[in-house]
Design an enzyme around this catalytic site. Structure first.
Site, mmCIF file in Angstrom:
data_model
loop_
_atom_site.group_PDB
_atom_site.id
_atom_site.type_symbol
_atom_site.label_atom_id
_atom_site.label_comp_id
_atom_site.label_asym_id
_atom_site.label_seq_id
_atom_site.Cartn_x
_atom_site.Cartn_y
_atom_site.Cartn_z
ATOM 1 N N SER A 49 -14.047 -54.682 78.407
ATOM 2 C CA SER A 49 -13.343 -53.544 77.878
ATOM 3 C C SER A 49 -12.414 -54.068 79.477
ATOM 4 O O SER A 49 -12.086 -55.048 79.701
ATOM 5 C CB SER A 49 -14.033 -52.763 77.808
ATOM 6 N N ASP A 149 -8.849 -54.117 67.437
ATOM 7 C CA ASP A 149 -8.903 -53.753 68.563
ATOM 8 C C ASP A 149 -7.953 -53.503 69.468
ATOM 9 O O ASP A 149 -6.757 -54.593 69.052
ATOM 10 C CB ASP A 149 -10.006 -54.815 69.565
ATOM 11 N N HIS A 179 -12.416 -51.646 69.075
ATOM 12 C CA HIS A 179 -13.244 -51.272 70.364
ATOM 13 C C HIS A 179 -14.300 -51.333 70.122
ATOM 14 O O HIS A 179 -15.491 -50.500 69.978
ATOM 15 C CB HIS A 179 -12.633 -50.603 71.436
#
Length: 206
Positions: A49, A149, A179
């Site tokens: 991330s 995502d 995610h």
């Protein structure tokens, strides 16, 4: 050996605090390789991330500063492009519907780039790696992202640009995954983590 820098965080410490801390750590690792018992010629980067975006930015910064040699980048659903906050043509209609939303993304970029506005012309590529025009000479990349995502489109575009500029890329798109999907106790997470570990082993030549 895994070393994780305790870098300064936003919103108290916006860009470039985190990446400068990461670069300082990387140089420290190289200088102290003998003490740490590692080979300074066999160092890779990994992150998830925002950490994946930081790893990608660090690879760019290290190349441009002619810093330590890096073997690979292992990027998991990395955050790469602040321009997602201003809209994307042909963006996935389901991206960002789960867990990490467009609202969350806008807040994150505003905190990171402060006082520069997300989407502005002068955003640094070390903050948003997708802004870099020259991706040549970077270490090989393993990139994993879920099909649901928010970062799917920017990750795919970045991977394609890397390939076009001669960087070796291995791309994993995980069907049905949003995610941070790999933090769930599910078969798809187990398989993806195994592939990520395998990519790192191959990156080290194991």
């Amino acid at each position: 050996m895994v070393l994780s820098p305790d870098y300064r965080l936003t919103p108290e410490h916006p860009f470039p605090a985190a990446i400068e801390d990461a670069y300082t750590t990387l140089c420290w690792i190289t200088r102290n390789a003998n003490t740490l018992g590692i080979d300074p010629a066999r160092i890779g980067l990994t992150g998830e991330s925002a950490g994946g975006g930081l790893a990608a930015g660090l690879a760019l910064l290290t190349r441009d500063r002619e810093g330590p040699t890096l073997l690979f980048q292992n990027l998991v659903y990395p955050v790469l492009d602040d321009r997602t906050t201003t809209g994307q043509p042909d963006a996935s209609p389901v991206g960002g519907e789960f867990l990490w939303t467009r609202t969350s993304n806008t807040f994150m970029w505003a905190a990171l780039l402060n006082p520069v506005a997300p989407g502005a012309a002068d955003v640094s590529p070390y903050a948003a790696p997708a802004r870099a025009t020259d991706l040549s000479g970077l270490p090989p990349v393993y990139l994993s992202v879920g099909a649901l995502d928010l970062f799917l489109d920017e990750d795919l575009a970045y991977a394609q640009r890397l390939i076009h500029q001669g960087v070796s890329v291995e791309l994993e798109i995980v069907p049905g995954a949003c995610h941070i999907f790999d933090q769930t106790d599910t078969p798809v997470a187990t398989r993806s983590i195994a592939r990520r570990i395998d990519a790192m082993k191959r990156g080290f030549g194991l």
